[in-house]
Motif scaffolding. Sequence first.
Motif, PDB file in Angstrom:
ATOM      1  N   TRP A 129      17.190  46.527 -84.188  1.00  0.00           N
ATOM      2  CA  TRP A 129      16.202  47.416 -83.547  1.00  0.00           C
ATOM      3  C   TRP A 129      16.970  48.453 -82.744  1.00  0.00           C
ATOM      4  N   ASP A 161       9.904  50.323 -91.892  1.00  0.00           N
ATOM      5  CA  ASP A 161       8.528  50.542 -92.333  1.00  0.00           C
ATOM      6  C   ASP A 161       8.499  51.899 -93.024  1.00  0.00           C
ATOM      7  N   ASP A 168      12.220  46.326 -88.141  1.00  0.00           N
ATOM      8  CA  ASP A 168      10.881  46.918 -88.249  1.00  0.00           C
ATOM      9  C   ASP A 168      10.804  47.984 -89.355  1.00  0.00           C
ATOM     10  N   ARG A 217       1.557  55.497 -85.247  1.00  0.00           N
ATOM     11  CA  ARG A 217       1.684  54.601 -86.417  1.00  0.00           C
ATOM     12  C   ARG A 217       0.557  54.892 -87.424  1.00  0.00           C
ATOM     13  N   TYR A 246       4.618  52.211 -68.638  1.00  0.00           N
ATOM     14  CA  TYR A 246       5.076  52.595 -69.977  1.00  0.00           C
ATOM     15  C   TYR A 246       5.396  54.088 -70.047  1.00  0.00           C
ATOM     16  N   ARG A 302      16.777  56.479 -81.364  1.00  0.00           N
ATOM     17  CA  ARG A 302      16.569  56.764 -82.800  1.00  0.00           C
ATOM     18  C   ARG A 302      16.519  58.284 -83.010  1.00  0.00           C
ATOM     19  N   THR A 361       9.335  49.219 -73.291  1.00  0.00           N
ATOM     20  CA  THR A 361       8.411  49.322 -74.426  1.00  0.00           C
ATOM     21  C   THR A 361       8.032  47.925 -74.904  1.00  0.00           C
ATOM     22  N   SER A 362       7.159  47.876 -75.902  1.00  0.00           N
ATOM     23  CA  SER A 362       6.544  46.579 -76.256  1.00  0.00           C
ATOM     24  C   SER A 362       7.399  45.703 -77.165  1.00  0.00           C
ATOM     25  N   LEU A 363       8.306  46.285 -77.941  1.00  0.00           N
ATOM     26  CA  LEU A 363       9.065  45.556 -78.977  1.00  0.00           C
ATOM     27  C   LEU A 363       8.136  44.898 -79.995  1.00  0.00           C
ATOM     28  N   LEU A 364       6.996  45.504 -80.203  1.00  0.00           N
ATOM     29  CA  LEU A 364       6.032  44.930 -81.149  1.00  0.00           C
ATOM     30  C   LEU A 364       6.240  45.409 -82.586  1.00  0.00           C
ATOM     31  N   SER A 365       7.140  46.413 -82.790  1.00  0.00           N
ATOM     32  CA  SER A 365       7.178  47.069 -84.105  1.00  0.00           C
ATOM     33  C   SER A 365       7.422  46.129 -85.289  1.00  0.00           C
ATOM     34  N   PHE A 385       0.744  54.357 -74.250  1.00  0.00           N
ATOM     35  CA  PHE A 385       1.059  53.284 -75.205  1.00  0.00           C
ATOM     36  C   PHE A 385       0.121  53.347 -76.420  1.00  0.00           C
ATOM     37  N   LEU A 387       4.277  44.160 -85.898  1.00  0.00           N
ATOM     38  CA  LEU A 387       3.230  44.992 -86.499  1.00  0.00           C
ATOM     39  C   LEU A 387       3.529  45.251 -87.968  1.00  0.00           C
ATOM     40  N   GLU A 418       0.964  55.794 -78.979  1.00  0.00           N
ATOM     41  CA  GLU A 418       2.041  55.414 -79.909  1.00  0.00           C
ATOM     42  C   GLU A 418       1.465  54.611 -81.071  1.00  0.00           C
ATOM     43  N   ASN A 449      13.427  53.959 -79.325  1.00  0.00           N
ATOM     44  CA  ASN A 449      12.896  55.173 -79.974  1.00  0.00           C
ATOM     45  C   ASN A 449      13.621  56.444 -79.555  1.00  0.00           C
ATOM     46  N   ASN A 468       9.283  55.114 -90.826  1.00  0.00           N
ATOM     47  CA  ASN A 468      10.667  55.552 -91.021  1.00  0.00           C
ATOM     48  C   ASN A 468      10.683  56.953 -91.644  1.00  0.00           C
TER      49      ASN A 468
HETATM   50  P1  FAD Z   1       6.429  50.972 -78.403  1.00  0.00           P
HETATM   51  O1  FAD Z   1       6.916  52.172 -77.682  1.00  0.00           O
HETATM   52  O2  FAD Z   1       6.067  49.789 -77.611  1.00  0.00           O
HETATM   53  O3  FAD Z   1       5.189  51.464 -79.281  1.00  0.00           O
HETATM   54  C1  FAD Z   1       4.174  50.557 -79.742  1.00  0.00           C
HETATM   55  C2  FAD Z   1       4.039  50.648 -81.244  1.00  0.00           C
HETATM   56  O4  FAD Z   1       3.636  51.960 -81.630  1.00  0.00           O
HETATM   57  C3  FAD Z   1       5.335  50.404 -81.993  1.00  0.00           C
HETATM   58  O5  FAD Z   1       5.579  49.037 -82.156  1.00  0.00           O
HETATM   59  C4  FAD Z   1       5.095  51.122 -83.312  1.00  0.00           C
HETATM   60  O6  FAD Z   1       4.340  50.334 -84.208  1.00  0.00           O
HETATM   61  C5  FAD Z   1       4.234  52.305 -82.876  1.00  0.00           C
HETATM   62  N1  FAD Z   1       5.086  53.488 -82.678  1.00  0.00           N
HETATM   63  C6  FAD Z   1       5.747  53.851 -81.565  1.00  0.00           C
HETATM   64  N2  FAD Z   1       6.389  55.030 -81.752  1.00  0.00           N
HETATM   65  C7  FAD Z   1       6.131  55.392 -83.028  1.00  0.00           C
HETATM   66  C8  FAD Z   1       6.513  56.512 -83.825  1.00  0.00           C
HETATM   67  N3  FAD Z   1       7.283  57.508 -83.336  1.00  0.00           N
HETATM   68  N4  FAD Z   1       6.092  56.569 -85.110  1.00  0.00           N
HETATM   69  C9  FAD Z   1       5.300  55.595 -85.623  1.00  0.00           C
HETATM   70  N5  FAD Z   1       4.903  54.508 -84.904  1.00  0.00           N
HETATM   71  C10 FAD Z   1       5.316  54.414 -83.633  1.00  0.00           C
HETATM   72  N6  FAD Z   1       9.061  52.597 -86.318  1.00  0.00           N
HETATM   73  C11 FAD Z   1       8.846  51.534 -87.128  1.00  0.00           C
HETATM   74  O7  FAD Z   1       7.988  50.704 -86.825  1.00  0.00           O
HETATM   75  N7  FAD Z   1       9.563  51.378 -88.269  1.00  0.00           N
HETATM   76  C12 FAD Z   1      10.529  52.264 -88.661  1.00  0.00           C
HETATM   77  O8  FAD Z   1      11.138  52.099 -89.721  1.00  0.00           O
HETATM   78  C13 FAD Z   1      10.797  53.362 -87.802  1.00  0.00           C
HETATM   79  N8  FAD Z   1      11.773  54.254 -88.095  1.00  0.00           N
HETATM   80  C14 FAD Z   1      11.999  55.318 -87.255  1.00  0.00           C
HETATM   81  C15 FAD Z   1      12.998  56.249 -87.584  1.00  0.00           C
HETATM   82  C16 FAD Z   1      13.269  57.328 -86.746  1.00  0.00           C
HETATM   83  C17 FAD Z   1      14.338  58.328 -87.126  1.00  0.00           C
HETATM   84  C18 FAD Z   1      12.514  57.492 -85.573  1.00  0.00           C
HETATM   85  C19 FAD Z   1      12.785  58.660 -84.655  1.00  0.00           C
HETATM   86  C20 FAD Z   1      11.515  56.591 -85.242  1.00  0.00           C
HETATM   87  C21 FAD Z   1      11.241  55.498 -86.068  1.00  0.00           C
HETATM   88  N9  FAD Z   1      10.237  54.551 -85.755  1.00  0.00           N
HETATM   89  C22 FAD Z   1      10.008  53.497 -86.605  1.00  0.00           C
HETATM   90  C23 FAD Z   1       9.333  54.758 -84.619  1.00  0.00           C
HETATM   91  C24 FAD Z   1       9.734  54.101 -83.288  1.00  0.00           C
HETATM   92  O9  FAD Z   1      11.059  54.375 -82.985  1.00  0.00           O
HETATM   93  C25 FAD Z   1       9.496  52.592 -83.270  1.00  0.00           C
HETATM   94  O10 FAD Z   1       8.205  52.282 -83.728  1.00  0.00           O
HETATM   95  C26 FAD Z   1       9.627  52.035 -81.838  1.00  0.00           C
HETATM   96  O11 FAD Z   1      10.897  52.324 -81.311  1.00  0.00           O
HETATM   97  C27 FAD Z   1       9.391  50.546 -81.854  1.00  0.00           C
HETATM   98  O12 FAD Z   1       9.607  49.982 -80.608  1.00  0.00           O
HETATM   99  P2  FAD Z   1       8.415  49.352 -79.764  1.00  0.00           P
HETATM  100  O13 FAD Z   1       7.654  48.402 -80.621  1.00  0.00           O
HETATM  101  O14 FAD Z   1       8.977  48.833 -78.498  1.00  0.00           O
HETATM  102  O15 FAD Z   1       7.512  50.632 -79.515  1.00  0.00           O
END
Ligand code: FAD
Length: 476
Positions: free
Chosen positions: A337, A373, A371, A278, A220, A343, A232-236, A271, A239, A274, A340, A377
């Motif tokens: 989606w 949130d 996702d 949240r 990771y 984004r 990454t996990s795609l769990l957002s 991981f 969650l 991250e 990150n 967000n």
């Molecule tokens: P992984 O990398 O597998 O991470 C595991 C979990 O950790 C995620 O599912 C998420 O719940 C949490 N996480 C990871 N990175 C962040 C972070 N930077 N901030 C808060 N939690 C995090 N995430 C959202 O869930 N909803 C949103 O609306 C959202 N909007 C975003 C807007 C911007 C401009 C940016 C820069 C980031 C945003 N994120 C948001 C955070 C992040 O991009 C996503 O959580 C992440 O890409 C989700 O993919 P994943 O589950 O594979 O993450």
Amino acid sequence: MLIKTAIVWFRQDLRLQDNPALQVACSRAENVLPVFILDPALPLGGASRWWLHHSLASLARSLAHQGSQLYIAQGPAQRELEHLIATTGATAVFWNRCFEPTLIARDTAIKTALHDQGLIAESFNALLLREPWQVKTKTGTPYKVFTPFWRSHQAIGPMPPPVAATPLKPPPPFQTTPLESLQLLPHIPWDSGLKETWVPGETGAHSRLETLVTGPLKTYHELRNLPDQPGTSLLSPHLHFGEISPRQIWHRVQKSLQQGEVPSGMGSVTFLNEIGWREFAYHLLYHFPQTVDTPLNPAFAAFPWRQDPKGLKAWQKGMTGYPIVDAGMRQLWHTGWMHNRVRMIVASFLTKDLILPWQQGAEWFWDTLVDADLASNTLGWQWAAGCGADAAPYFRIFNPITQGEKFDPDGQYVRRWVPELAALPAKWIHKPWAAPEEVLSSARVKLGVTYPEPMVDHAQARLAALAAYKEIAKRP
Ligand code: FAD
């Protein structure tokens, strides 16, 4: 005291496991009525509506499988709950807490009204590892910087374990409206990419977690920034809708470490960090609720943002002429989606290259992300715009070309999402305008025709952004 009939009010906890409200209701009541209310107090974006439909369908199936049934309602939550109480004779309502400012206000009013009627109304934590008020500085104030927040969060003690499951109790007799009556699915079918990508619901969530633990978790820390990798996990979204809890994720990762399924090391530490982000996002939302639309750093209230509907549209459609930005925006549109890293790049582009207000970007994400949130967000956008807590300073401006070259070095991510550039060699794929004419023509790229010219010159846009920043930096 045994309760004859209790209501479990499902919200951001669309799961049967590790659900304290459900567990308490089933251990204290003879009959338990599981309820979901689509409340206009909670405006949902299009992609979230799609997810919610399928997640509720999955929850309803799981409940039916165990002899229960989901009651679906639509309208102001207090009115709907009072109607249900009157028709079923329920004397207790249990739910898990949400932390969006409007929902806190609504739920507090509902709890008071139910107590005033002599009813039992109890709420629990199911959304976070620790609730936002549990983590505080030595002087009792909230944190604004992630690292000390997370250190202090972990120092409180072991992370709470998931609650044990209790057999479901039968619901009282009732008539529900069908899920379809909520009209959550789009009228025009734009959701094929969402269908290809996701399996909403508790089973889909656990299958993502197992995929993570048996796959990307160990690498990771190395692959999480590479958008063309499944790193990454795609769990957002799971969650966000509470189909899985951070407690379950935390303890599953710990178990996999103890059992040697994954090597202890940077993968799992990064991981879990991250998951910490949240928690931090919810901490900020709870303590600084105004940040949903107001910059945490008050100096930014006077920032000279531009208004440019055409520019905003080009960004939304992935037609900026910057391939990594366009790839991200198209991935978002197609799958609901975005990676990150991307984004961060697209948010920097909107706020610093186009100097458009971060709120406009947050709104688009709200409508298109599965996702979406409010806590994450808001944190993400304020971070990218440089006006929030723990922000990248405004003068640190992402260069969309070098970001692309660093994190998508072979251009595979761009090729996947911007197919009109697919035949360009990696050397030019992040800056097609700089490619020699013969390279462009052999890749069948005609700038301004098959793919847009860059809508701004990044070097000049950067200077304009810095000049705008200086305007507010010199204010007292
Ligand atoms: P992984 O990398 O597998 O991470 C595991 C979990 O950790 C995620 O599912 C998420 O719940 C949490 N996480 C990871 N990175 C962040 C972070 N930077 N901030 C808060 N939690 C995090 N995430 C959202 O869930 N909803 C949103 O609306 C959202 N909007 C975003 C807007 C911007 C401009 C940016 C820069 C980031 C945003 N994120 C948001 C955070 C992040 O991009 C996503 O959580 C992440 O890409 C989700 O993919 P994943 O589950 O594979 O993450």
